[in-house]
Enzyme design. Structure first.
Site, PDB file in Angstrom:
ATOM      1  N   LYS A  13      16.558  17.098   9.179  1.00  0.00           N
ATOM      2  CA  LYS A  13      16.212  17.892  10.373  1.00  0.00           C
ATOM      3  C   LYS A  13      16.473  19.380  10.135  1.00  0.00           C
ATOM      4  O   LYS A  13      15.616  20.220  10.398  1.00  0.00           O
ATOM      5  CB  LYS A  13      17.043  17.436  11.593  1.00  0.00           C
ATOM      6  CG  LYS A  13      16.847  15.976  11.972  1.00  0.00           C
ATOM      7  CD  LYS A  13      17.627  15.615  13.222  1.00  0.00           C
ATOM      8  CE  LYS A  13      19.131  15.746  13.094  1.00  0.00           C
ATOM      9  NZ  LYS A  13      19.754  14.860  12.107  1.00  0.00           N
ATOM     10  N   ARG A  88      20.277  14.319  22.245  1.00  0.00           N
ATOM     11  CA  ARG A  88      20.760  13.156  21.494  1.00  0.00           C
ATOM     12  C   ARG A  88      21.064  11.974  22.387  1.00  0.00           C
ATOM     13  O   ARG A  88      21.426  10.913  21.889  1.00  0.00           O
ATOM     14  CB  ARG A  88      22.064  13.530  20.794  1.00  0.00           C
ATOM     15  CG  ARG A  88      21.895  14.117  19.440  1.00  0.00           C
ATOM     16  CD  ARG A  88      23.291  14.503  18.982  1.00  0.00           C
ATOM     17  NE  ARG A  88      23.503  14.200  17.608  1.00  0.00           N
ATOM     18  CZ  ARG A  88      23.352  15.094  16.644  1.00  0.00           C
ATOM     19  NH1 ARG A  88      22.967  16.312  16.912  1.00  0.00           N
ATOM     20  NH2 ARG A  88      23.597  14.760  15.401  1.00  0.00           N
ATOM     21  N   ARG A 126      25.498  16.550  -0.009  1.00  0.00           N
ATOM     22  CA  ARG A 126      25.064  17.813   0.624  1.00  0.00           C
ATOM     23  C   ARG A 126      26.155  18.871   0.482  1.00  0.00           C
ATOM     24  O   ARG A 126      27.349  18.585   0.561  1.00  0.00           O
ATOM     25  CB  ARG A 126      24.795  17.591   2.113  1.00  0.00           C
ATOM     26  CG  ARG A 126      24.610  18.932   2.842  1.00  0.00           C
ATOM     27  CD  ARG A 126      24.163  18.788   4.264  1.00  0.00           C
ATOM     28  NE  ARG A 126      24.945  17.867   5.042  1.00  0.00           N
ATOM     29  CZ  ARG A 126      24.561  17.403   6.227  1.00  0.00           C
ATOM     30  NH1 ARG A 126      23.415  17.780   6.741  1.00  0.00           N
ATOM     31  NH2 ARG A 126      25.321  16.558   6.885  1.00  0.00           N
ATOM     32  N   ARG A 159      30.704  19.458   4.529  1.00  0.00           N
ATOM     33  CA  ARG A 159      31.161  19.485   5.914  1.00  0.00           C
ATOM     34  C   ARG A 159      32.256  18.447   6.140  1.00  0.00           C
ATOM     35  O   ARG A 159      32.256  17.402   5.495  1.00  0.00           O
ATOM     36  CB  ARG A 159      29.976  19.171   6.858  1.00  0.00           C
ATOM     37  CG  ARG A 159      29.094  20.365   7.096  1.00  0.00           C
ATOM     38  CD  ARG A 159      27.829  20.091   7.853  1.00  0.00           C
ATOM     39  NE  ARG A 159      27.785  18.965   8.756  1.00  0.00           N
ATOM     40  CZ  ARG A 159      26.678  18.573   9.395  1.00  0.00           C
ATOM     41  NH1 ARG A 159      25.544  19.240   9.206  1.00  0.00           N
ATOM     42  NH2 ARG A 159      26.689  17.533  10.189  1.00  0.00           N
ATOM     43  N   ARG A 170      28.281   8.072  12.499  1.00  0.00           N
ATOM     44  CA  ARG A 170      27.170   8.882  13.024  1.00  0.00           C
ATOM     45  C   ARG A 170      25.874   8.063  13.058  1.00  0.00           C
ATOM     46  O   ARG A 170      25.059   8.213  13.967  1.00  0.00           O
ATOM     47  CB  ARG A 170      26.997  10.150  12.174  1.00  0.00           C
ATOM     48  CG  ARG A 170      28.064  11.197  12.490  1.00  0.00           C
ATOM     49  CD  ARG A 170      28.314  12.144  11.335  1.00  0.00           C
ATOM     50  NE  ARG A 170      27.190  12.974  10.990  1.00  0.00           N
ATOM     51  CZ  ARG A 170      27.076  13.640   9.846  1.00  0.00           C
ATOM     52  NH1 ARG A 170      28.035  13.562   8.928  1.00  0.00           N
ATOM     53  NH2 ARG A 170      26.031  14.401   9.627  1.00  0.00           N
TER      54      ARG A 170
HETATM   55  P1  AP5 Z   1      19.814  18.093   6.303  1.00  0.00           P
HETATM   56  O1  AP5 Z   1      18.561  18.877   6.461  1.00  0.00           O
HETATM   57  O2  AP5 Z   1      21.115  18.833   6.330  1.00  0.00           O
HETATM   58  O3  AP5 Z   1      19.826  16.861   7.336  1.00  0.00           O
HETATM   59  P2  AP5 Z   1      20.097  16.827   8.892  1.00  0.00           P
HETATM   60  O4  AP5 Z   1      19.185  15.811   9.463  1.00  0.00           O
HETATM   61  O5  AP5 Z   1      20.052  18.193   9.485  1.00  0.00           O
HETATM   62  O6  AP5 Z   1      21.575  16.260   8.852  1.00  0.00           O
HETATM   63  P3  AP5 Z   1      22.847  16.571   9.731  1.00  0.00           P
HETATM   64  O7  AP5 Z   1      23.968  15.825   9.078  1.00  0.00           O
HETATM   65  O8  AP5 Z   1      23.046  18.055   9.926  1.00  0.00           O
HETATM   66  O9  AP5 Z   1      22.465  15.903  11.070  1.00  0.00           O
HETATM   67  P4  AP5 Z   1      23.392  15.445  12.162  1.00  0.00           P
HETATM   68  O10 AP5 Z   1      22.446  15.163  13.250  1.00  0.00           O
HETATM   69  O11 AP5 Z   1      24.319  14.343  11.804  1.00  0.00           O
HETATM   70  O12 AP5 Z   1      24.377  16.704  12.359  1.00  0.00           O
HETATM   71  P5  AP5 Z   1      24.417  17.907  13.380  1.00  0.00           P
HETATM   72  O13 AP5 Z   1      24.849  19.106  12.639  1.00  0.00           O
HETATM   73  O14 AP5 Z   1      23.214  17.972  14.239  1.00  0.00           O
HETATM   74  O15 AP5 Z   1      19.700  17.257   4.935  1.00  0.00           O
HETATM   75  C1  AP5 Z   1      20.770  16.436   4.486  1.00  0.00           C
HETATM   76  C2  AP5 Z   1      20.870  16.492   2.956  1.00  0.00           C
HETATM   77  O16 AP5 Z   1      19.697  15.872   2.413  1.00  0.00           O
HETATM   78  C3  AP5 Z   1      20.917  17.923   2.384  1.00  0.00           C
HETATM   79  O17 AP5 Z   1      21.749  17.931   1.258  1.00  0.00           O
HETATM   80  C4  AP5 Z   1      19.458  18.210   1.996  1.00  0.00           C
HETATM   81  O18 AP5 Z   1      19.376  19.120   0.923  1.00  0.00           O
HETATM   82  C5  AP5 Z   1      18.976  16.811   1.600  1.00  0.00           C
HETATM   83  N1  AP5 Z   1      17.552  16.601   1.886  1.00  0.00           N
HETATM   84  C6  AP5 Z   1      16.828  17.119   2.915  1.00  0.00           C
HETATM   85  N2  AP5 Z   1      15.548  16.687   2.836  1.00  0.00           N
HETATM   86  C7  AP5 Z   1      15.489  15.868   1.750  1.00  0.00           C
HETATM   87  C8  AP5 Z   1      14.426  15.108   1.147  1.00  0.00           C
HETATM   88  N3  AP5 Z   1      13.178  15.110   1.645  1.00  0.00           N
HETATM   89  N4  AP5 Z   1      14.730  14.369   0.041  1.00  0.00           N
HETATM   90  C9  AP5 Z   1      15.995  14.366  -0.465  1.00  0.00           C
HETATM   91  N5  AP5 Z   1      17.029  15.071   0.041  1.00  0.00           N
HETATM   92  C10 AP5 Z   1      16.777  15.807   1.142  1.00  0.00           C
HETATM   93  O19 AP5 Z   1      25.615  17.430  14.349  1.00  0.00           O
HETATM   94  C11 AP5 Z   1      26.937  17.332  13.864  1.00  0.00           C
HETATM   95  C12 AP5 Z   1      27.834  16.823  14.981  1.00  0.00           C
HETATM   96  O20 AP5 Z   1      27.828  17.778  16.082  1.00  0.00           O
HETATM   97  C13 AP5 Z   1      27.427  15.492  15.637  1.00  0.00           C
HETATM   98  O21 AP5 Z   1      27.890  14.381  14.899  1.00  0.00           O
HETATM   99  C14 AP5 Z   1      28.097  15.623  17.005  1.00  0.00           C
HETATM  100  O22 AP5 Z   1      29.484  15.382  16.938  1.00  0.00           O
HETATM  101  C15 AP5 Z   1      27.894  17.102  17.346  1.00  0.00           C
HETATM  102  N6  AP5 Z   1      26.638  17.351  18.091  1.00  0.00           N
HETATM  103  C16 AP5 Z   1      25.584  18.131  17.688  1.00  0.00           C
HETATM  104  N7  AP5 Z   1      24.616  18.122  18.612  1.00  0.00           N
HETATM  105  C17 AP5 Z   1      25.056  17.326  19.616  1.00  0.00           C
HETATM  106  C18 AP5 Z   1      24.488  16.909  20.861  1.00  0.00           C
HETATM  107  N8  AP5 Z   1      23.259  17.309  21.246  1.00  0.00           N
HETATM  108  N9  AP5 Z   1      25.212  16.071  21.645  1.00  0.00           N
HETATM  109  C19 AP5 Z   1      26.455  15.681  21.299  1.00  0.00           C
HETATM  110  N10 AP5 Z   1      27.051  16.035  20.132  1.00  0.00           N
HETATM  111  C20 AP5 Z   1      26.352  16.859  19.296  1.00  0.00           C
END
Ligand code: AP5
Length: 216
Positions: A13, A88, A126, A159, A170
């Site tokens: 994402k 979410r 990552r 992270r 997660r």
């Molecule tokens: P990356 O692009 O970083 O993936 P991502 O989907 O953004 O992963 P996140 O871990 O950031 O998502 P998340 O939803 O768990 O975390 P968030 O920060 O939103 O890619 C991942 C890896 O794969 C990278 O190394 C990249 O290089 C690689 N990659 C990418 N594309 C690829 C491909 N095509 N092929 C191979 N490799 C690839 O949330 C974190 C925390 O915040 C949550 O757990 C929660 O506690 C809180 N939070 C955030 N938003 C909310 C909300 N709305 N409500 C409640 N809690 C929330």
């Protein structure tokens, strides 16, 4: 363009949303990044969120809705935005309808499909830049020098929630709370499912095609 990315942790994402935001010249609004900034700054929200995030659970809806309400009211978001990580839960999705309008022309929702067994490897390898948020992967998209960001030379880090235990939590949370959000948008016919497996460039092409052709 008002676009939402939905997908499991590590589905790409952030990687794709940054790129699309740059292509469309609209802000990339990542609730995960905003929370991590709040944690780093030690704000009251950050203090509340730090341990919740590290465990892989969700920050309470009321906190998230206030954050997104404030952010979407900023001038730069009036021309459109890419939302990454919100909504979410169904409660968040219903609130967002009230903020952006739920007409079909307002919103597009892209769901990145990546099976759970590919996720753990993506996330545990990552690395991110704590300064500019650039995302790397130690196999697929390494920084030129193994340990520092290509853009600003800052040391890249794993992270705190990128350990296997938190990732599995997660994933459980995603299936329980966020898959129903995808179904909610599917029922409104604004969801496009995009295969998230393959090189980053190819996934981006699929996203652009999906937006251009309006297929779901
Ligand atoms: P990356 O692009 O970083 O993936 P991502 O989907 O953004 O992963 P996140 O871990 O950031 O998502 P998340 O939803 O768990 O975390 P968030 O920060 O939103 O890619 C991942 C890896 O794969 C990278 O190394 C990249 O290089 C690689 N990659 C990418 N594309 C690829 C491909 N095509 N092929 C191979 N490799 C690839 O949330 C974190 C925390 O915040 C949550 O757990 C929660 O506690 C809180 N939070 C955030 N938003 C909310 C909300 N709305 N409500 C409640 N809690 C929330």
């Amino acid at each position: 363009m008002k676009i939402i990315f939905i997908g499991p942790p590590g589905s790409g994402k952030g990687t794709q949303a940054k790129r699309l935001a740059s292509r469309l010249a609209v802000p990339h609004i990542s609730t995960g990044d905003m929370l991590r900034e709040a944690v780093a700054a030690g704000t009251p929200v950050g203090q509340k969120a730090a341990s919740i995030m590290a465990s892989g659970a969700l920050v309470p809806d009321d906190v998230m809705i206030e954050i997104i309400n404030d952010r979407l009211a900023q001038p730069d978001a009036q021309k459109g935005f890419i939302l990454d990580g919100f909504p979410r839960t169904l409660v968040q999705a219903e609130k967002l309808d009230g903020l952006v309008g739920n007409g079909k022309s307002e919103l597009r929702v892209l769901q990145l499909l990546v099976p759970d067994d590919a996720i753990v490897r993506r996330i545990t390898l990552r690395r991110t830049c704590p300064q500019c948020g650039a995302i790397y992967h130690l196999e697929n998209s390494r920084p030129a020098s193994d340990s520092v960001c290509d853009r600003d030379g800052v040391e890249v880090i794993a992270r705190p929630d990128d350990n296997e235990e938190a990732v599995r939590k997660r994933l459980d949370v995603f299936h329980r709370d966020t898959v129903p959000v995808a179904s909610y948008y599917k029922a409104k016919s604004i969801l496009r499912e995009v295969d998230g497996i393959g090189p980053v460039d190819e996934v981006f092409e699929r996203i652009e095609k999906s937006l251009a052709h309006g297929s779901s």
